[in-house]
Write an enzyme that holds these catalytic residues in place. Structure first.
Site, mmCIF file in Angstrom:
data_model
loop_
_atom_site.group_PDB
_atom_site.id
_atom_site.type_symbol
_atom_site.label_atom_id
_atom_site.label_comp_id
_atom_site.label_asym_id
_atom_site.label_seq_id
_atom_site.Cartn_x
_atom_site.Cartn_y
_atom_site.Cartn_z
ATOM 1 N N LYS B 46 0.865 -1.186 0.000
ATOM 2 C CA LYS B 46 0.000 0.000 0.000
ATOM 3 C C LYS B 46 0.903 1.238 0.000
ATOM 4 O O LYS B 46 1.950 1.234 0.637
ATOM 5 C CB LYS B 46 -0.873 -0.038 1.259
ATOM 6 C CG LYS B 46 -1.759 1.175 1.469
ATOM 7 C CD LYS B 46 -2.898 1.225 0.487
ATOM 8 C CE LYS B 46 -3.502 2.631 0.454
ATOM 9 N NZ LYS B 46 -4.420 2.807 -0.679
ATOM 10 N N CYS B 132 -0.487 8.981 -7.856
ATOM 11 C CA CYS B 132 -1.809 8.836 -7.226
ATOM 12 C C CYS B 132 -2.638 10.083 -7.533
ATOM 13 O O CYS B 132 -2.209 11.199 -7.251
ATOM 14 C CB CYS B 132 -1.681 8.650 -5.719
ATOM 15 S SG CYS B 132 -3.287 8.645 -4.892
ATOM 16 N N ILE B 193 0.635 1.628 -15.910
ATOM 17 C CA ILE B 193 0.298 2.977 -15.500
ATOM 18 C C ILE B 193 -0.437 2.956 -14.158
ATOM 19 O O ILE B 193 -0.997 1.910 -13.773
ATOM 20 C CB ILE B 193 -0.656 3.634 -16.561
ATOM 21 C CG1 ILE B 193 -1.909 2.780 -16.740
ATOM 22 C CG2 ILE B 193 0.041 3.925 -17.850
ATOM 23 C CD1 ILE B 193 -2.973 3.332 -17.703
ATOM 24 N N GLY B 219 -9.237 -1.109 -13.880
ATOM 25 C CA GLY B 219 -9.993 -2.274 -14.344
ATOM 26 C C GLY B 219 -9.751 -2.530 -15.825
ATOM 27 O O GLY B 219 -9.011 -1.793 -16.489
ATOM 28 N N GLY B 245 -2.443 -2.286 -15.539
ATOM 29 C CA GLY B 245 -3.675 -1.668 -16.012
ATOM 30 C C GLY B 245 -4.631 -2.704 -16.582
ATOM 31 O O GLY B 245 -4.489 -3.131 -17.721
#
Lengths: 254, 305
Positions: B46, B132, B193, B219, B245
């Site tokens: 994370k 981010c 990406i 997704g 990706g």
């Protein structure tokens, strides 16, 4: 190891215009689920949808969920039929600790009646004393209600005219004293029930809900706020799916 | 079948090209309940910051066609907590330990490099999050500017000898410019990406579904964008590319590798099918067996028209 199960839908009952009750075959979930836990189930859309477990049948290897149509995903699931296959993760989350007390008050509103039904079934099997209070908007919405429950409706069309707290106020001293309150329903209702419990010196557990994705604690989208004074901050975000969904009422930032 | 899935990302050897993408696997604890993570090439933590972050308020997810938007906002326990509680666990998973680092400013990234450098025996690479989209400062705001990318990467290289994998944002006009900046700064690899900036609207309330208004789109829907960027960058970079990706099948992995990826990251697919890397691994092994090729030989074999 936990796994994602491919399960067969055994039965779909249309219990209301906007609500279905679905029985799904999965021995592992039937064997391991405890009240308050949920499953994350596939539909025709991208993400799975979470549902509180309403009942299990270990002999038949099935579990039940109640689905109220609130969007396209739940509408899709409500159109499922027996024989269809779905992918299911579960049982997920931390359920209610039914060993924590020898007396319970179960309070349900809306779709909260489904997980509360599971808690009622287990407590009844174990012979643990408990009362059930259910609140609905009107008599058309009444679901999974038994004559021995305390029933309330907002418009007075059935049972006691009022909300769950009105219903709780009708309980007698012996039902209240020393009981633990388990509550599942809309946020304002759980907040009010928690305040009622605290006012009566009772411990209360609530089941929190938030828009969810993974259901297993890896994406951090379904958070709710809990108090974090000990960590020197006003609140912390915890995952409804993995850290909950059951939390002590007093830990939640309402 | 061991060996056929081996790949290298610069000096880092991976037993498989599959890496769990940052922000979709936490620190590995939860997914370990579903499968043995040692089958993976690596796990990227994370995104961590110097101080703990509680993340964004309110609704953080919106479903879209073939994907989802998230606006978690880098919720994380802070790097000190990670070092104390999660680093050893991640190291013990039996796959490469990639630590994703984020910040609000140049100074934050330097502080993260300083904090983590002493643990280089436990870490295989730092993934530098310059991408981010869900925070007000730093990350994507820095990662759209080649000069700032180059400056941050080169300064981090002076602080730590850990390999730096630079995770870039697709929300730029020219991905080649930011990828080249990462290379010129001394980056050891680029990760292509991160999520695409997006929005979803509730037609009843006429408000964005996400309380942050915008979020990161991920997704299967974003896969073609990622593949295009991998392909563009492969033709101009000397450093390896990690593709990311929308990967959810072994064919997706092959597609990314043919386009130029040395390894790949699996992200959103874990949120839908937590055990999907097990199936992808088996399928890749079968593909290697059937084709007689090793995966590493695939990288960049794309023949453009």
């Amino acid at each position: 190891m936990k796994k994602e199960y491919s399960c067969k839908i055994e039965q779909v009952q249309h219990i209301h215009e906007d609500t279905v009750y679905i029985t799904i075959g999965c021995q592992q979930i039937a064997d391991n689920a405890v009240p308050g836990q949920f499953v994350n189930m596939s539909c025709s859309y991208f993400l799975k949808r979470p549902f509180g477990i309403a009942s299990v049948n270990k002999d038949k290897g099935t579990f039940d969920i109640g689905v109220k149509i609130v969007g396209k995903g739940t509408a899709d699931i409500a159109s499922f039929s027996a024989g269809q296959t779905v992918n299911v993760l579960g049982p997920l989350g931390n359920g209610f600790d039914l060993s924590s007390s020898d007396k319970f008050i179960l309070v349900a509103g809306g779709t909260g009646v489904f997980p509360i039904n599971f808690a009622h079934e287990i407590l009844a099997q174990r012979g643990v004393r408990h009362v059930v209070v259910e609140g609905f908007r009107n008599k058309e919405q009444i679901t999974m209600c038994s004559p021995e429950y305390v029933l309330t409706t907002d418009d007075g069309s059935a049972g006691i005219h009022g909300n769950c707290c009105t219903g709780l106020d009708t309980l007698i001293e012996s039902e209240i004293e020393g009981a633990t309150v388990l509550c599942v329903g809309p946020l304002p209702m759980m907040k009010a029930v928690g305040a009622w419990a605290t006012g009566n010196g009772l411990k209360c557990y609530v089941s929190m809900e938030q828009r969810m994705a993974c259901g297993i604690g890896i994406c951090l989208v379904c958070v709710c706020k809990v108090k974090a004074e000990e960590q020197g901050q006003e609140f912390n975000h915890v995952r409804c799916c993995k850290d909950g969904p059951v939390f002590p009422y007093e830990e939640v930032v309402w | 079948m061991s060996g056929l899935l081996n790949v290298k990302v610069g000096a880092v050897d991976l037993k498989s090209p599959l890496i769990l993408a940052s922000g979709t696997c936490n620190f590995g604890h939860e997914l370990s309940e579903y499968y043995d993570l040692s089958i993976l090439g690596g796990l990227s933590s994370k995104g961590l910051t110097i101080k703990p972050r509680v993340g964004n308020e309110g609704v953080r997810v919106a479903e879209t066609a073939a994907g989802m938007l998230n606006s978690v906002g880098l919720q994380n326990p802070g790097v000190d907590y990670f070092i104390e509680h999660d680093l050893d666990y991640m190291r013990g998973l039996g796959c490469a330990c990639i630590v994703n680092v984020a910040g609000h400013s140049y100074d934050d990234y330097m502080a993260m490099a300083q904090k983590l450098d002493p643990y280089k025996d436990k870490i295989d690479a730092l993934e530098v999050n310059l991408s981010c989209p869900n925070v007000k400062a730093g990350c994507m705001n820095i990662g759209t500017d080649p000069e700032q990318i180059k400056s941050i990467v080169s300064s981090m290289k002076e602080i730590t000898s850990l390999p730096l994998w630079i995770k870039l944002t697709p929300n730029v006009t020219d991905i080649k410019a930011t990828a080249l900046a990462a290379q010129e700064g001394g980056g050891d690899a680029v990760v292509l990406i991160n999520t695409l900036l997006g929005m979803a609207v509730d037609i009843k309330s006429r408000r964005p579904i996400l309380h942050n208004n915008t979020g990161g789109y991920s997704g299967p829907a974003v896969k073609p964008v990622a593949i295009r960027m991998v392909s563009e960058c492969y033709r101009i970079l000397d450093i390896p590319i990690i593709g990311c990706g929308g990967i959810s099948t072994y064919e997706d992995v092959l597609e990314f590798m043919i386009a130029g990826a040395a390894a790949v990251e699996i992200g959103t697919a874990s949120l839908i099918h937590p055990g999907c890397p097990v199936d992808i691994t088996a399928d890749l092994e079968k593909w290697c067996e059937d084709s007689g090729e090793s995966l590493s030989s695939l990288t960049g074999t794309l023949k453009l028209w």
